[in-house]
Design a protein around this motif. Structure first.
Motif, PDB file in Angstrom:
ATOM      1  N   PHE A 182       0.828  -1.199   0.000  1.00  9.04           N
ATOM      2  CA  PHE A 182       0.000   0.000   0.000  1.00  9.04           C
ATOM      3  C   PHE A 182       0.866   1.254   0.000  1.00  9.04           C
ATOM      4  O   PHE A 182       1.987   1.256   0.498  1.00  9.04           O
ATOM      5  CB  PHE A 182      -0.908   0.021   1.227  1.00  9.04           C
ATOM      6  N   TYR A 183       0.296   2.328  -0.519  1.00 10.11           N
ATOM      7  CA  TYR A 183       0.963   3.629  -0.434  1.00 10.11           C
ATOM      8  C   TYR A 183       0.847   4.176   0.986  1.00 10.11           C
ATOM      9  O   TYR A 183       1.837   4.598   1.586  1.00 10.11           O
ATOM     10  CB  TYR A 183       0.349   4.596  -1.446  1.00 10.11           C
ATOM     11  N   GLU A 184      -0.355   4.172   1.515  1.00  7.87           N
ATOM     12  CA  GLU A 184      -0.577   4.619   2.884  1.00  7.87           C
ATOM     13  C   GLU A 184      -1.586   3.696   3.559  1.00  7.87           C
ATOM     14  O   GLU A 184      -2.489   3.168   2.903  1.00  7.87           O
ATOM     15  CB  GLU A 184      -1.109   6.059   2.927  1.00  7.87           C
ATOM     16  N   MET A 185      -1.439   3.539   4.867  1.00 10.77           N
ATOM     17  CA  MET A 185      -2.399   2.773   5.656  1.00 10.77           C
ATOM     18  C   MET A 185      -2.826   3.600   6.860  1.00 10.77           C
ATOM     19  O   MET A 185      -1.975   4.160   7.556  1.00 10.77           O
ATOM     20  CB  MET A 185      -1.790   1.449   6.158  1.00 10.77           C
ATOM     21  N   HIS A 186      -4.116   3.668   7.101  1.00 13.15           N
ATOM     22  CA  HIS A 186      -4.625   4.259   8.328  1.00 13.15           C
ATOM     23  C   HIS A 186      -4.842   3.113   9.305  1.00 13.15           C
ATOM     24  O   HIS A 186      -5.708   2.257   9.085  1.00 13.15           O
ATOM     25  CB  HIS A 186      -5.934   5.005   8.071  1.00 13.15           C
ATOM     26  N   VAL A 187      -4.033   3.073  10.341  1.00  8.07           N
ATOM     27  CA  VAL A 187      -4.062   1.962  11.291  1.00  8.07           C
ATOM     28  C   VAL A 187      -4.835   2.370  12.535  1.00  8.07           C
ATOM     29  O   VAL A 187      -4.528   3.384  13.164  1.00  8.07           O
ATOM     30  CB  VAL A 187      -2.630   1.526  11.671  1.00  8.07           C
TER      31      VAL A 187
END
Length: 443
Positions: A328-333
């Protein structure tokens, strides 16, 4: 002239609705002041996605009343739908306005000021019983580069951890002609990019009568025809909407930003099943493959919940390995937060907070690496950047904006660049999050 202050909590849909309520108040003659200043009316557009969001909503309501004890404090939105009876007893709250009632804000306030004893009737409806889309609209926003456009409300998915179907109700879609007209108005005032948002965006149009049926793709094609609009960005998508036909048709539209947020939540099938997500990890991965075949190096971002009830070390390890595989480019965890009223809140094997924190930190470290690698992959490429705001790093001033893939890029600061679309080559990384755009001789 009465003064009003607004504060938004929660998602981009809430942000849109707060903007719309502000414009209703302005049109009615209210003076809008910052939320930190004394006002006659405070409107808090609340969130109820987690118990923590509930707490923040209560805190902001009490903060408003403390700033001016004589003010009218209005609680609006999702927390009202979830806890309306509690709010009626809260001495800090004067008015409650549920979802699908925000268009009536001004008349509700008028009634309150004329007869405070009679003004509390019928300001919250049974949101699960309505099929009417609330027609809020905007014609200006403070940021003249990107406009968030609400096109859909409600959700029929009933994920086991989520309260939103109970606070937002069933899927309800905005008429396509209303969406297009709003975008035309905003584009005429200088907006170059729109972001389509909704509670469950992929369900757009499914509630229309058969003879009026229109899909999200159909709407996007209509929006693409708006003269002067340069970019169309999509909000969070359900993975199952990404078919080969969907991606192929999107790739034909030059204004589409190749930035796709597909909500994953877990890479482990057993966890996904407990979450009541309606896809497998394999199906999700196939969707990513489809997008990567249709677009060169698209940005794929996601949400991940760690510590969902019953998530074992083995299940977490499966998710972690899966995330590395997808890239992924970005992950909101997010650490799982128990939400009263959902099935997950009563599930056995709740994961301790200490374990959630360890898992969250591990994924955030992974996210940072993957995000850095993705940004770095654009070094040497020619791209277009929509300039948005001033930015300073190590004492140097820049103008910063985003590429179509939502990668941050900057140029040396110059007045008048806000809202400009600049094309150049990404030559180096200013820091882990921002690339430098060389304008190749452009002014």
């Amino acid at each position: 002239m009465r003064k009003a202050a607004l504060h938004n909590l929660g998602c981009k849909v809430n942000s849109y609705e707060t903007e719309a309520m502000q414009q209703l108040l302005e049109n009615a003659g209210y003076e809008i002041v910052p939320f930190t200043e004394e006002a006659d009316v405070y409107i808090i557009n609340t969130c109820s996605v987690t118990n923590i969001a509930d707490k923040k909503s209560r805190q902001m309501l009490h903060r408003a009343k403390n700033m001016n004890p004589d003010s009218v404090v209005v609680a609006a939105g999702c927390y009202v739908q979830a806890a309306g009876e509690e709010l009626k007893k809260d001495v800090a709250v004067d008015l409650i306005i549920g979802n699908n009632k925000k268009t009536e804000l001004v008349s509700i306030l008028d009634d309150y000021f004329s007869d405070r004893e009679e003004a509390l009737e019928e300001t919250v409806i049974d949101i699960r019983g309505t099929r009417e889309y609330e027609s809020l609209s905007i014609d200006k926003i403070a940021d003249h580069t990107r406009a968030f456009i609400k096109i859909q409300d409600g959700c029929n998915q009933f994920c086991s951890y989520c309260i939103i179907p109970y606070t937002r109700g069933q899927v309800r879609s905005r008429k396509p002609e209303e969406v297009v007209e709003e975008i035309k108005r905003l584009t005429a005032t200088g907006f170059k990019e729109v972001v389509l948002t909704g509670i469950h965006l992929s369900s757009y149009g499914k509630d229309f009568p058969v003879e009026e049926r229109i899909t999200l793709l159909d709407l996007i094609i209509k929006i693409h025809e708006v003269e002067g609009l340069k970019r169309i960005r999509l909000g969070s998508l359900e993975p199952r909407i990404v078919t080969e036909e969907f991606a192929k048709e999107l790739s034909k539209l030059s204004k589409i930003c190749p930035h796709f947020h597909l909500s994953l939540q877990s890479g482990c099938d057993a966890t996904l099943k407990r979450m009541n997500r309606h896809y497998s990890a394999k199906e999700f991965y196939h969707c990513c493959d489809i997008l990567r075949e249709a677009f060169p190096n698209p940005a794929i971002t996601t949400d991940v919940i760690v510590g969902f009830p019953g998530e074992t070390e083995e299940e977490f390890a499966i998710t972690r390995e899966y995330l590395e595989k997808v890239r992924f480019y970005e992950m909101h965890v997010f650490k799982y937060s128990k939400r009263n009223g959902t099935k997950a809140a009563d599930m056995p094997d709740q994961v301790p907070e200490t374990v959630k924190s360890v898992r969250s930190n591990e994924l955030l470290t992974l996210e940072k690496k993957m995000s850095h690698d993705y940004r770095k992959s654009y070094l040497g490429s020619t791209t277009e950047v929509l300039m948005e705001e001033a930015y300073e790093w190590n004492g140097v001033r820049y103008m910063i904006g985003h590429t179509r893939e939502y990668v941050k890029a900057a140029v040396p600061f110059k007045e008048g660049l806000k809202g400009a679309l600049l094309t150049g080559t990404l030559t180096e990384m200013i820091n882990d999050e921002v690339l430098l755009l060389n304008l190749n001789g452009q002014n």
